[in-house]
Write a protein that holds these residues in place. Structure first.
Motif, PDB file in Angstrom:
ATOM      1  N   TYR A 568       0.816  -1.213   0.000  1.00  0.00           N
ATOM      2  CA  TYR A 568       0.000   0.000   0.000  1.00  0.00           C
ATOM      3  C   TYR A 568       0.856   1.271   0.000  1.00  0.00           C
ATOM      4  O   TYR A 568       0.522   2.258  -0.666  1.00  0.00           O
ATOM      5  N   ASP A 572       0.741   4.081  -2.955  1.00  0.00           N
ATOM      6  CA  ASP A 572       0.372   5.469  -2.648  1.00  0.00           C
ATOM      7  C   ASP A 572       1.384   6.447  -3.240  1.00  0.00           C
ATOM      8  O   ASP A 572       1.012   7.462  -3.858  1.00  0.00           O
ATOM      9  N   LYS A 576       0.681   9.220  -6.346  1.00  0.00           N
ATOM     10  CA  LYS A 576       0.914  10.653  -6.120  1.00  0.00           C
ATOM     11  C   LYS A 576       1.885  11.222  -7.163  1.00  0.00           C
ATOM     12  O   LYS A 576       1.708  12.355  -7.638  1.00  0.00           O
ATOM     13  N   TYR A 619      -5.456   1.228   5.606  1.00  0.00           N
ATOM     14  CA  TYR A 619      -4.516   1.496   4.513  1.00  0.00           C
ATOM     15  C   TYR A 619      -5.249   1.597   3.169  1.00  0.00           C
ATOM     16  O   TYR A 619      -4.961   2.473   2.358  1.00  0.00           O
ATOM     17  N   LEU A 623      -5.755   4.764   0.605  1.00  0.00           N
ATOM     18  CA  LEU A 623      -5.331   4.639  -0.784  1.00  0.00           C
ATOM     19  C   LEU A 623      -6.444   5.016  -1.757  1.00  0.00           C
ATOM     20  O   LEU A 623      -6.181   5.538  -2.842  1.00  0.00           O
ATOM     21  N   VAL A 626      -6.518   8.788  -2.884  1.00  0.00           N
ATOM     22  CA  VAL A 626      -5.614   9.135  -3.985  1.00  0.00           C
ATOM     23  C   VAL A 626      -6.118   8.527  -5.294  1.00  0.00           C
ATOM     24  O   VAL A 626      -6.037   9.139  -6.377  1.00  0.00           O
TER      25      VAL A 626
END
Length: 1017
Positions: A568, A572, A576, A619, A623, A626
């Motif tokens: 995770y 992430d 990003k 988690y 996630l 995003v």
């Protein structure tokens, strides 16, 4: 009308720049000269101002005549009184001005140009008139000559007079005195009568019409010649264009051939480079193998740990199952013991009943023997009387014995014996529609008839067939046949109509149908959707600056989800980084992302939300925030939206939204990305697909309605409590996106809302969809409107508070949702809003919105006017051919009908606003005498009748059905007459929407009767 030309006087050779001073004019208006040197008065030239004065005089006269005709024709009493007051005021002002100017003043007139007007002025001055009187007389004569052809004799007399100032004698002859009197009479004569003025105007109009007819004939001839020239020019242009196209095609073929040659040369260069650089991939492959071995070791350890946890979990589950089995066995033993006790009681009660029955039979036999003995002794008359008396005594004794038996048995079992006796009597009774019950108060057994209500349900359409109609009519209908063709049947094809005996069974069957249909739609979407490899290269392929960087991130993202183990933190950071690249807003990067496996991997993560362990939930939820931002940017491209629909990537998003809505409200408010998910679903609903992919979109709409999303929204909206605060940005944004999603859902163009009248039921809306809207209570939108606008219950007499901008936006979208649903299925909307739960509250809601909008419509906000128009449309749909809802319009001290009649004046005069208001007033008052009487007190009914006659001219009945679609567009523009420049926002009047057309709001076959109804009143 053409203006009449004034007759020109014969020109004579005027003297060289004559000047007329006040010393030469016999006038008493000159002031006495003071002793001493006084400055001379400047000479004034009025010859250039005469034309302006004539125009002003004529415009004043025409304005007064227009005002008079307007007052007489329009019959506005208030407007007439205002016009009279203004005219009286202006007359008083002119009289005061005349009194102030009663003293004659000296006037100097000069004519440097030597025009005819100057000569006339000199003549009038020589005749003895004052300069002011001469000017006024000249203005009147010139104005009269330009408007009509009258008084030619006076002009002839004036033309005969010589303008030589040297030959003119200064003494006044008797004829000259008479001439002066005639001129004074002509100056102070009265205006012609209105009849003469009207006659002159009619003559002018006839001459103008004759001239117009000549001009029209000339214009038609010129137009025909122009059309012929244009046809020839078009043919020549088409030939030139064809030649150009052929030349361009040849150039394209040459360019393609050259490009193929260059492409093959480029490929050959790449192959040569690859042969020379074989050593580098081998080294990279060796490094990757080492990394893969390390990862494999870590994965093996994780797998062993998970196996150990799994074995422990299985052992705990087995222990729980064993304990549950033991508890079930103990409960079964207790149940058997209770059954044995009840059986013993029942046997004892049965024996007591048999003993009581035997005693009763013996008693009856004894009475019969005694009756026979008495009959032998006495006569027939005494025998009959004794039998009747003894039979009565016999029944009384039997009832007493039965009561004794009931009392004796009740000591042992109070509850079981009456039930057993009733069951015994009912079992001997042969009628199945009769039920035996024991009344404890009376101590008797009573009969009750059983009325079994039948429910006929179609397992193909999810439709409850009314008892009045036969199932064969429904089976042969078009809706049923269309539903069979869609291959989504969830019932027996041989006998689709099922008879149910209770409403609970019917509700269960209908809910099961919705769930089965959802599974079937999901299965069909997975079978018919296309794979990623087929669709990823669609659209334009470009090589951008960030292509290599995005490809590397895509490979890393794909590795993080390998072997069902998700990293995770790494995912992430990858997402990003890609979002930072996509924020540059380059279209080439979005094409590259579609070609990689970002979306399939992200959908795999979303699918694991339901079955995710608790320790991984925080988690994966972090996630998803995003991921939703990444999907919103990715869906900004049209090709990417088609990719999402035809590869079936939206179903996991819909399931995710439903899973979030099942959580409590506090948990939902913590997730800030739910509004973004609604936005993604909305833009995919509004996206237009190609014809070959429309079936997938229809299945997507079907899944949205059957997945339970509307019922979940209704549950969450019903948890809201008044007053509703929209100060929180997250909550207000979530409400806006949610209501916007619902509004786009019922404006789906596949349901045929383009030019469909509201009183006709949509053929594309299936019975299953109608059931879903009804069960979800229109997705809770009426309740949301009540929470937003009616904060403190019913509105009071105080002025309404100012509604915030977010509440206004949500209210407008909610009203649009209800209006679109009315256009889809008007009976459904009327049934839901006129139910016992919402009937009174909708009255207060309509009253409050109308009151608020009329008080704040001048504030300059376009949203207030837009909300007003949506409410007027909704009221019109709500009362169309519904007497119960029409009765609501006349309730209260100030009724809804009175508030509609109290709207600003533009709604009764401006055509673009009358098309909003008048159809609603017609729907409210049609065939309703009480509403019509209220309307007559507020406004003139003739306005509505004239409006209907105008619409009948725009929409005649004898139009052919083939050209009806083309004519609707032209007529809507005529009837609406809305200019796009007047409205800058997305208001209801912005693009001449077909929702405002009278044919779509009131049935066409009722227009003539409505016009007669309003004319007779």
């Amino acid at each position: 009308m053409d203006k009449k030309k004034s007759p020109k006087l014969p020109k004579k050779t005027p003297p060289s720049t004559p000047q007329i001073n006040s010393s030469k004019i016999p006038s008493c208006s000159n002031p006495p000269k003071k002793t001493g040197s006084a400055p001379k008065k400047p000479i004034q030239d009025y010859s250039n101002q005469v034309e302006n004065w004539i125009h002003l005089f004529r415009h004043l006269n025409n304005a007064i005549e227009d005002l008079f005709t307007m007052c007489t024709n329009e019959n506005f009493s208030a407007f007439t009184d205002g016009a009279i007051e203004t005219l009286e005021h202006s007359l008083e002002e002119f009289r005061n001005l005349r009194q102030k100017q009663s003293g004659n003043t000296s006037v100097d007139i000069s004519d440097p140009s030597g025009s005819v007007d100057g000569e006339l002025l000199r003549q009038y001055l020589d005749d003895g008139l004052s300069p002011v009187q001469a000017l006024v007389l000249l203005i009147r004569e010139r104005a009269a000559e330009e408007s009509d052809e009258i008084e030619e004799e006076s002009w002839e007399e004036l033309s005969v007079i010589s303008f030589d100032s040297d030959k003119r004698c200064k003494s006044l002859s008797p004829g000259r005195v008479d001439r002066i009197r005639k001129l004074e009479e002509k100056l102070f004569r009265e205006k012609p009568s209105p009849v003469e003025v009207k006659q002159k105007i009619d003559d002018k109009q006839k001459r103008a019409e004759w001239k117009r007819s000549l001009i029209d004939m000339k214009r038609q001839d010129v137009a025909l010649q122009k059309q012929r020239k244009m046809r020839k020019i078009k043919e020549e242009i088409e030939k030139i264009n064809e030649d150009k196209k052929r030349a361009i095609e040849l150039q394209i073929l040459l360019k393609q051939s050259k490009a193929d040659e260059r492409y093959e040369a480029h490929l050959s260069q790449i192959r040569n480079r690859a042969k020379t650089e074989n050593s580098k991939p081998n080294e990279v492959a060796f490094i990757l193998e080492l990394q893969a071995e390390d990862k494999k070791m870590t994965i093996d350890q994780k797998i062993e740990d998970t196996r150990e946890r799994r074995t422990k979990a299985l052992q705990s589950i087995k222990q729980k199952q064993a304990e549950r089995i033991q508890k079930e066995e103990a409960a079964e033993k207790r149940r058997l013991a209770l059954q044995s006790e009840r059986g013993n009681k029942w046997m004892s009660a049965k024996t007591k009943l048999e003993e009581a029955e035997n005693r009763r039979i013996k008693f009856l036999e004894e009475k019969k023997t005694k009756a026979e003995e008495l009959g032998k002794r006495g006569g027939e008359r005494t025998y009959r009387s004794s039998i009747s008396i003894k039979s009565r005594d016999e029944t009384e004794i039997v009832e007493e014995k039965e009561n004794e038996s009931w009392d004796s048995s009740s000591t042992s079992s109070v509850d079981d014996v009456p039930k057993l006796w009733a069951y015994r009597v009912w079992s001997t009774h042969k009628d199945p529609n009769v039920k035996m019950t024991f009344n404890m108060k009376k101590g008797k057994i009573q009969k009750q008839k059983i009325f079994q209500q039948r429910y006929l349900w179609c397992s193909v359409c999810n439709f409850e067939i009314p008892t009045d109609s036969s199932p064969e009519e429904h089976i042969n209908s078009d809706r049923h046949q269309d539903e069979l063709r869609r291959f989504l049947v969830q019932g027996n094809l041989s006998d689709p109509v099922i008879m149910l005996t209770s409403s609970q069974d019917l509700e269960q069957q209908r809910d099961l149908y919705v769930k089965k249909r959802m599974k079937k739609v999901k299965q069909m979407l997975t079978n018919r959707c296309q794979k990623h490899e087929k669709v990823c290269i669609m659209g334009r392929e470009t090589s951008g600056v960030n292509k290599n960087r995005i490809q590397k991130l895509g490979i890393d993202f794909e590795k993080c989800i390998a072997n069902n183990v998700i990293d995770y933190g790494q995912i992430d950071s990858i997402l990003k980084d890609t979002i930072k690249i996509l924020d540059q807003r380059k279209e080439a990067d979005l094409h590259v992302i579609r070609q990689l496996k970002f979306i399939p991997c992200l959908m795999e993560i979303i699918k694991k939300v339901k079955n995710c362990p608790k320790h991984e939930m925080k988690y994966i939820l972090g996630l998803l925030e995003v991921g939703s931002k990444f999907l919103a940017i990715f869906s900004g491209l049209s090709e990417n939206r088609t990719y999402m629909i035809i590869t079936n990537r939206l179903i996991p998003l819909v399931d995710l939204v439903c899973w979030i809505l099942e959580k409590p409200p506090k948990a939902i408010m913590e997730l800030t990305y739910l509004s973004q998910l609604f936005h993604i679903l909305t833009i995919h609903l509004k996206h237009r697909l190609q014809a070959e992919y429309r079936e997938l979109r229809e299945l997507y709409i079907d899944y949205l309605l059957n997945c339970g999303l509307l019922s979940l929204l209704r549950q969450k909206l019903h948890l809201l409590q008044r007053p509703l605060d929209l100060t929180s940005n997250n909550f207000s944004l979530l409400l806006l996106k949610c209501v916007g999603f619902l509004e786009s859902l019922n404006t789906f163009h596949g349901w045929g809302l383009g030019n469909k009248p509201a009183y006709e039921v949509s053929t594309f809306l299936t019975d299953n969809f109608i059931y879903i809207f009804k069960e979800s209570e229109l997705a809770g939108i009426p309740y949301l409107l009540l929470c937003l606008l009616l904060n403190d219950g019913p509105p009071k007499q105080q002025a309404p508070r100012v509604i915030p901008q977010t509440s206004l936006a949500v209210s407008i979208l909610s009203m649009r949702f209800l209006n679109n649903l009315a256009r889809l299925h008007l009976p459904l909307l009327q049934e839901m809003l006129s139910s016992e739960e919402y009937y009174d509250q909708m009255y207060h809601l309509f009253n409050y919105i109308l009151r608020y909008c009329t008080e704040h419509i001048d504030s300059g906000l376009e949203d207030v006017r837009e909300l007003l128009h949506e409410v007027i449309l909704l009221i019109g749909y709500f009362v169309t051919q519904n007497t119960k809802n029409q009765d609501m319009m006349n309730l209260g001290e100030t009724s809804i009908l009175q508030r509609l009649c109290g709207l600003p004046f533009a709604y009764f005069t401006d055509k673009k606003y009358t098309n909003v208001l008048f159809p609603t007033l017609i729907s409210i008052c049609y065939k309703h005498s009480h509403n019509l009487s209220i309307l007559q007190q507020e406004m003139s009914v003739d306005m509505l009748s004239t409006y209907i006659t105008q619409q009948c001219q725009y929409y005649p009945i004898h139009d052919p059905p083939i050209e009806e679609e083309k004519k609707d567009v032209i007529r809507s523009k005529k009837s609406l007459s809305i200019s796009s420049s007047n409205s800058s926002s997305k208001s209801i009047l912005a693009a001449a929407s077909l929702k405002l057309v009278f044919t779509n709001r009131f049935p066409r076959y009722l227009w003539e009767s409505a016009a007669e109804f309003f004319q007779e009143s």
